[in-house]
Enzyme design. Structure first.
Site, PDB file in Angstrom:
ATOM      1  N   CYS A   1       0.874  -1.177   0.000  1.00  0.00           N
ATOM      2  CA  CYS A   1       0.000   0.000   0.000  1.00  0.00           C
ATOM      3  C   CYS A   1       0.913   1.229   0.000  1.00  0.00           C
ATOM      4  CB  CYS A   1      -0.980  -0.023   1.180  1.00  0.00           C
ATOM      5  SG  CYS A   1      -0.263   0.059   2.829  1.00  0.00           S
ATOM      6  N   GLY A   2       0.384   2.377   0.323  1.00  0.00           N
ATOM      7  CA  GLY A   2       1.200   3.587   0.282  1.00  0.00           C
ATOM      8  C   GLY A   2       2.389   3.535   1.231  1.00  0.00           C
TER       9      GLY A   2
ATOM     10  N   MET B   1      -1.654  -2.377   5.272  1.00  0.00           N
ATOM     11  CA  MET B   1      -1.629  -3.762   4.807  1.00  0.00           C
ATOM     12  C   MET B   1      -1.065  -4.686   5.876  1.00  0.00           C
ATOM     13  SD  MET B   1      -2.841  -4.567   1.867  1.00  0.00           S
ATOM     14  CE  MET B   1      -2.945  -4.249   0.109  1.00  0.00           C
TER      15      MET B   1
ATOM     16  N   HIS C   1      14.131 -19.480  18.100  1.00  0.00           N
ATOM     17  CA  HIS C   1      13.168 -18.934  17.147  1.00  0.00           C
ATOM     18  C   HIS C   1      11.881 -19.757  17.130  1.00  0.00           C
ATOM     19  CE1 HIS C   1      16.215 -16.185  15.908  1.00  0.00           C
ATOM     20  NE2 HIS C   1      16.986 -17.131  15.410  1.00  0.00           N
TER      21      HIS C   1
END
Length: 152
Positions: free
Chosen positions: A65-66, A71, A134
């Site tokens: 997106c911008g 998003m 992790h």
């Protein structure tokens, strides 16, 4: 690898460039839209990308997106999605190695197409380092999702 790709109007031009780039790397791309620079709502394009990743219809997803912020927020509402907003190559590598991110978010108004392509390349090429610390952290994220999911 199959990549689901989506953008809103603010990321449309970069999405088109990234689509060609990802295909040039030998990956399949499924473009879920949008198809023009007319104003649309970013959740309407983040959701189908994430659905494809969670369902196993795509190996990974890319949303643009911008700024990438909207998003990434929308994508991370989908259980099973680990979307990382990335605007540099170090973060692209780290989010794959440490977080096993399965969706990449970027902002067209933040980075140019050349840097975006390099970020995508690094993100696609980097494998998850399945080190014990992790994996332990990803399990904790899964527990959080399960606890707060409306549909466990």
């Amino acid at each position: 690898m199959k990549i689901a790709l989506g953008s809103d109007h603010g990321g449309y031009r970069l999405k088109e460039e990234i689509k060609s780039f990802v295909q040039s790397l030998g990956h399949d791309v499924e473009d879920v839209g949008c198809d023009c620079s007319d104003s649309v709502d970013y959740p309407d394009y983040a959701l189908p990308v994430c659905r494809k990743v969670v369902a196993g219809e795509a190996d990974r997803g890319i949303v643009i997106c911008g700024t990438g912020i909207g998003m990434s927020i929308a994508a991370n509402k989908v259980p099973g999605i680990r979307c990382a907003l990335v605007h540099d190559m170090f973060s692209a590598k780290a989010t794959r190695e440490h977080n096993d991110s399965n969706v990449l978010a970027m902002g067209e108004r933040v980075i140019g197409p050349g840097l975006a392509q390099e970020i995508v390349r690094v993100w696609l090429e980097t494998e998850f380092s399945e080190g014990e610390r992790h994996v332990k952290r990803l399990k904790k994220i899964k527990t959080m999702e399960d606890e707060y999911s409306l549909h466990p």
